[in-house]
Design a protein around this motif. Structure first.
Motif, PDB file in Angstrom:
ATOM      1  N   LEU A 216       0.786  -0.983  -0.311  1.00 32.68           N
ATOM      2  CA  LEU A 216       0.090  -0.057   0.313  1.00 32.68           C
ATOM      3  C   LEU A 216       0.889   1.483   0.355  1.00 32.68           C
ATOM      4  N   ARG A 217       2.042   1.220   0.413  1.00 32.13           N
ATOM      5  CA  ARG A 217       2.493   2.297   1.054  1.00 32.13           C
ATOM      6  C   ARG A 217       3.661   2.704  -1.090  1.00 32.13           C
ATOM      7  N   THR A 218       4.352   1.416  -1.089  1.00 28.63           N
ATOM      8  CA  THR A 218       5.874   1.845  -2.022  1.00 28.63           C
ATOM      9  C   THR A 218       4.775   1.102  -3.477  1.00 28.63           C
ATOM     10  N   ALA A 219       3.629   0.666  -3.761  1.00 25.54           N
ATOM     11  CA  ALA A 219       3.258   1.053  -5.058  1.00 25.54           C
ATOM     12  C   ALA A 219       2.377   1.993  -4.744  1.00 25.54           C
ATOM     13  N   THR A 220       1.790   2.537  -3.716  1.00 25.74           N
ATOM     14  CA  THR A 220       1.410   3.759  -4.076  1.00 25.74           C
ATOM     15  C   THR A 220       1.953   5.138  -4.883  1.00 25.74           C
ATOM     16  N   SER A 221       3.318   4.751  -3.733  1.00 28.29           N
ATOM     17  CA  SER A 221       4.650   6.117  -4.250  1.00 28.29           C
ATOM     18  C   SER A 221       4.990   5.763  -5.514  1.00 28.29           C
TER      19      SER A 221
ATOM     20  N   PRO B 100      -6.291  -0.470  11.809  1.00 25.91           N
ATOM     21  CA  PRO B 100      -7.185   0.460  10.134  1.00 25.91           C
ATOM     22  C   PRO B 100      -6.842   1.611   9.837  1.00 25.91           C
ATOM     23  N   PHE B 101      -5.893   2.381  10.577  1.00 30.21           N
ATOM     24  CA  PHE B 101      -4.906   3.725  11.118  1.00 30.21           C
ATOM     25  C   PHE B 101      -3.676   3.584  10.874  1.00 30.21           C
ATOM     26  N   ILE B 102      -2.970   2.123  10.885  1.00 30.42           N
ATOM     27  CA  ILE B 102      -1.751   1.632  10.568  1.00 30.42           C
ATOM     28  C   ILE B 102      -2.075   1.733   8.847  1.00 30.42           C
ATOM     29  N   LEU B 103      -2.678   0.882   8.211  1.00 29.69           N
ATOM     30  CA  LEU B 103      -2.930   1.110   6.708  1.00 29.69           C
ATOM     31  C   LEU B 103      -2.978   1.917   5.932  1.00 29.69           C
ATOM     32  N   LEU B 104      -3.605   2.948   6.650  1.00 29.05           N
ATOM     33  CA  LEU B 104      -4.314   3.992   6.010  1.00 29.05           C
ATOM     34  C   LEU B 104      -3.024   5.192   6.125  1.00 29.05           C
ATOM     35  N   SER B 105      -2.159   4.711   7.076  1.00 32.49           N
ATOM     36  CA  SER B 105      -0.759   5.576   7.003  1.00 32.49           C
ATOM     37  C   SER B 105      -0.024   5.027   6.173  1.00 32.49           C
ATOM     38  N   TYR B 106       0.471   4.003   6.027  1.00 30.96           N
ATOM     39  CA  TYR B 106       0.337   2.992   4.167  1.00 30.96           C
ATOM     40  C   TYR B 106       0.762   4.321   2.874  1.00 30.96           C
ATOM     41  N   VAL B 107      -1.031   4.032   2.526  1.00 31.88           N
ATOM     42  CA  VAL B 107      -1.114   5.331   1.725  1.00 31.88           C
ATOM     43  C   VAL B 107      -0.809   6.622   1.913  1.00 31.88           C
TER      44      VAL B 107
ATOM     45  N   GLY C 100       4.911  12.916 -12.730  1.00 34.78           N
ATOM     46  CA  GLY C 100       6.061  12.848 -13.732  1.00 34.78           C
ATOM     47  C   GLY C 100       5.127  12.634 -15.474  1.00 34.78           C
ATOM     48  N   ALA C 101       3.965  11.732 -15.285  1.00 33.47           N
ATOM     49  CA  ALA C 101       2.663  12.734 -16.926  1.00 33.47           C
ATOM     50  C   ALA C 101       2.663  13.810 -16.929  1.00 33.47           C
ATOM     51  N   GLY C 102       2.160  14.455 -15.506  1.00 35.24           N
ATOM     52  CA  GLY C 102       1.618  15.467 -15.848  1.00 35.24           C
ATOM     53  C   GLY C 102      -0.216  15.208 -15.529  1.00 35.24           C
ATOM     54  N   ASN C 103      -0.547  13.913 -15.111  1.00 37.76           N
ATOM     55  CA  ASN C 103      -1.650  13.820 -15.082  1.00 37.76           C
ATOM     56  C   ASN C 103      -2.355  13.618 -13.872  1.00 37.76           C
ATOM     57  N   GLN C 104      -2.607  15.159 -13.341  1.00 34.68           N
ATOM     58  CA  GLN C 104      -3.420  15.262 -12.068  1.00 34.68           C
ATOM     59  C   GLN C 104      -4.630  14.297 -11.056  1.00 34.68           C
ATOM     60  N   ASN C 105      -5.817  13.840 -12.394  1.00 37.19           N
ATOM     61  CA  ASN C 105      -6.387  13.580 -11.538  1.00 37.19           C
ATOM     62  C   ASN C 105      -6.217  11.756 -11.005  1.00 37.19           C
ATOM     63  N   GLU C 106      -5.438  10.686 -12.026  1.00 41.02           N
ATOM     64  CA  GLU C 106      -4.702   9.965 -11.712  1.00 41.02           C
ATOM     65  C   GLU C 106      -3.742  10.469 -10.730  1.00 41.02           C
ATOM     66  N   VAL C 107      -2.935  11.114 -10.302  1.00 41.34           N
ATOM     67  CA  VAL C 107      -2.439  11.509  -8.389  1.00 41.34           C
ATOM     68  C   VAL C 107      -3.339  11.244  -8.234  1.00 41.34           C
ATOM     69  N   LEU C 108      -4.519  11.785  -7.771  1.00 42.56           N
ATOM     70  CA  LEU C 108      -5.601  11.548  -6.787  1.00 42.56           C
ATOM     71  C   LEU C 108      -6.099  10.336  -6.345  1.00 42.56           C
ATOM     72  N   LEU C 109      -5.969   9.084  -8.199  1.00 43.28           N
ATOM     73  CA  LEU C 109      -6.773   8.282  -7.955  1.00 43.28           C
ATOM     74  C   LEU C 109      -5.504   7.500  -7.223  1.00 43.28           C
ATOM     75  N   ALA C 110      -4.509   7.976  -7.402  1.00 39.94           N
ATOM     76  CA  ALA C 110      -3.791   6.908  -7.199  1.00 39.94           C
ATOM     77  C   ALA C 110      -4.056   6.327  -5.203  1.00 39.94           C
ATOM     78  N   PHE C 111      -4.227   7.846  -4.586  1.00 39.39           N
ATOM     79  CA  PHE C 111      -4.333   8.246  -3.112  1.00 39.39           C
ATOM     80  C   PHE C 111      -5.820   7.303  -2.816  1.00 39.39           C
ATOM     81  N   LEU C 112      -6.588   7.659  -3.660  1.00 35.38           N
ATOM     82  CA  LEU C 112      -8.381   6.959  -3.711  1.00 35.38           C
ATOM     83  C   LEU C 112      -8.326   5.182  -2.795  1.00 35.38           C
ATOM     84  N   ARG C 113      -7.854   5.002  -4.805  1.00 41.63           N
ATOM     85  CA  ARG C 113      -7.661   3.834  -5.077  1.00 41.63           C
ATOM     86  C   ARG C 113      -6.931   2.795  -4.290  1.00 41.63           C
ATOM     87  N   PRO C 114      -6.207   2.628  -3.667  1.00 43.51           N
ATOM     88  CA  PRO C 114      -5.741   1.943  -2.085  1.00 43.51           C
ATOM     89  C   PRO C 114      -5.783   1.810  -0.717  1.00 43.51           C
TER      90      PRO C 114
END
Length: 447
Positions: free
Chosen positions: A73-78, A148-155, A86-100
């Protein structure tokens, strides 16, 4: 030609500065993770009872097992966040947080619901005498509510790192550690709560820090998150890609935890003193490993941005800097252990028999950084590229080496054989993953 040379030099200088600017706070942030366990071990080590140290050690192994299984959850999200940036895709940046985040909350609540079966199976597998197991149960039954808090902290941490918001990530973790230290001292030494005091201190620190971090992010990006529809969030193709990367990192973690679980179990079978000594050395190992992770995370960010933007120079510069700074960190770590090993052990426990036993095996802490640093650095590079299959394959091969050494040498070398297997596992991970670098370069078209 002159222009190309200037661009090359400026880019090289930029990546050097970027690497150091990212790595230094990430090192501090990374080391704060094992410091939670180290503080618990050091404070409980003030109590003249090896069983208490062993109980906290076993409890910590259970949580390491649970949380490391979801470490992706931490490494893949990063990695996904850095590539989207890098691609300048801000929607995908937000989705990279919400999905995990959805995955983190699901598994965190699931762990709470099945806490009794988890504890029962873990104690059966790890072993330990009745007193140690009872203390480990007390520790586990309190800390589990923070899942739940620790796993959320990974994201949260992975997303902030991917966005280069490392100072905010650092602030959250520093707050957590300072609060944990204060509460540890108050509960264990002041109120004499023993192992339960350690568990309550860690739980309160974890929940408080993660709540503050989540509140800040949601308040800052509330309007942006509200624009993401459920259909986009649950789109099949990007979700499938994320899950495939997470699957490979999950399998990687299974192998890593199989190794550490067997390591702890073998130590427990050799008595409370050996178990306590191994627990202290493992805490030292975690601090060293997370020291390396600061450089690895910096590499992950730059690799992800290099791939996302198609910048080959940044990609290769990140690889070179990861190797050079990782080697320097390894040499420094071994040097510090040689000079101050006895003092470091003394911080963790006042028990003479545990101190002497730990120093008997300290040589393996001197060797570990030199054998293991490159594998840890390469994992950062492959994670930034979101190519976790190679990481999975390398660690599976390293696990086979560990099992063979345990089978062949532990009966005669005893705990030295356990540590030899551990160090060769680390070396194997480094060498096997290094073999996949040319394939990664070709796949990402960075050659």
């Amino acid at each position: 030609m002159q222009g190309d040379s200037t661009l090359h030099n400026n880019s090289a200088i930029f990546s050097q500065r970027k690497y150091l600017n990212l790595a230094i706070p990430l090192i501090i942030s990374g080391i704060s993770t094992p410091i939670l366990g180290a503080v618990d071990t050091a404070v409980i080590g003030r109590i003249p009872d090896p069983a208490s140290i062993g109980g906290v050690a076993i409890g910590a192994v259970i949580f390491n097992t649970m949380y490391w299984l979801l470490g992706f959850l931490r490494t893949a999200t990063s990695g996904f966040t850095a590539q989207a940036e890098g691609a300048g895709n801000q929607n995908e940046v937000l989705l990279a947080f919400l999905r995990p985040t959805l995955i983190a909350l699901f598994f965190g609540l699931f762990f709470v619901l099945i806490q009794k079966p988890i504890l029962m199976v873990a104690l059966f597998v790890i072993g330990g005498n009745e007193t140690v197991s009872a203390l480990a149960s007390d520790y586990f039954s309190i800390r589990i509510w923070g899942a739940p808090f620790i796993l959320l902290s990974y994201v949260i941490i992975g997303w902030l790192i991917g966005r280069e918001k490392v100072r905010l990530a650092l602030a959250v973790q520093v707050f957590m550690n300072v609060l944990n230290i204060i509460l540890d001292i108050y509960f264990v030494i002041g109120l004499e709560m023993g192992v339960k005091g350690v568990a309550y201190a860690t739980l309160i620190a974890e929940v408080s820090a993660v709540s503050i971090g989540a509140f800040f992010i949601l308040r800052t990006y509330k309007n942006s998150f509200s624009k993401i529809s459920a259909s986009v969030l649950l789109a099949v193709e990007p979700l499938k890609r994320m899950l495939l990367v997470n699957r490979d990192l999950f399998l990687r973690t299974i192998c890593l935890l199989a190794m550490t679980g067997m390591f702890t179990s073998l130590g427990a079978s050799m008595g409370e003193v050996v178990l306590a000594a191994n627990a202290i050395l493992l805490q030292i190992h975690y601090i060293i490993a997370y020291f390396f992770s600061g450089f690895a995370n910096a590499s992950s960010i730059l690799i992800g941005k290099g791939i996302g933007s198609g910048n080959k120079l940044l990609y290769h510069r990140a690889y070179t800097l990861s190797a050079s700074w990782g080697l320097g960190a390894a040499i420094l770590s071994s040097f510090i252990i040689v000079l101050f090993g006895d003092m470091i052990v003394g911080i963790f426990t006042v028990l003479p028999e545990v101190q002497v036993t730990a120093m008997d095996y300290m040589v393996w802490m001197v060797v570990f950084p030199l054998f293991g640093f490159w594998g840890l650095q390469l994992e950062g590079i492959f994670t930034g590229a979101t190519e976790a299959g190679y990481i999975r394959n390398a660690i599976m091969l390293a696990l086979i080496i560990f099992l063979l050494v345990v089978w062949l040498l532990v009966p005669s070398l005893e705990n030295h054989g356990v540590w030899l297997a551990f160090v060769l596992f680390s070396l194997g991970r480094s060498l096997f993953l290094w073999m996949y670098v040319p394939k990664l370069n070709q796949k990402k078209k960075m050659v």
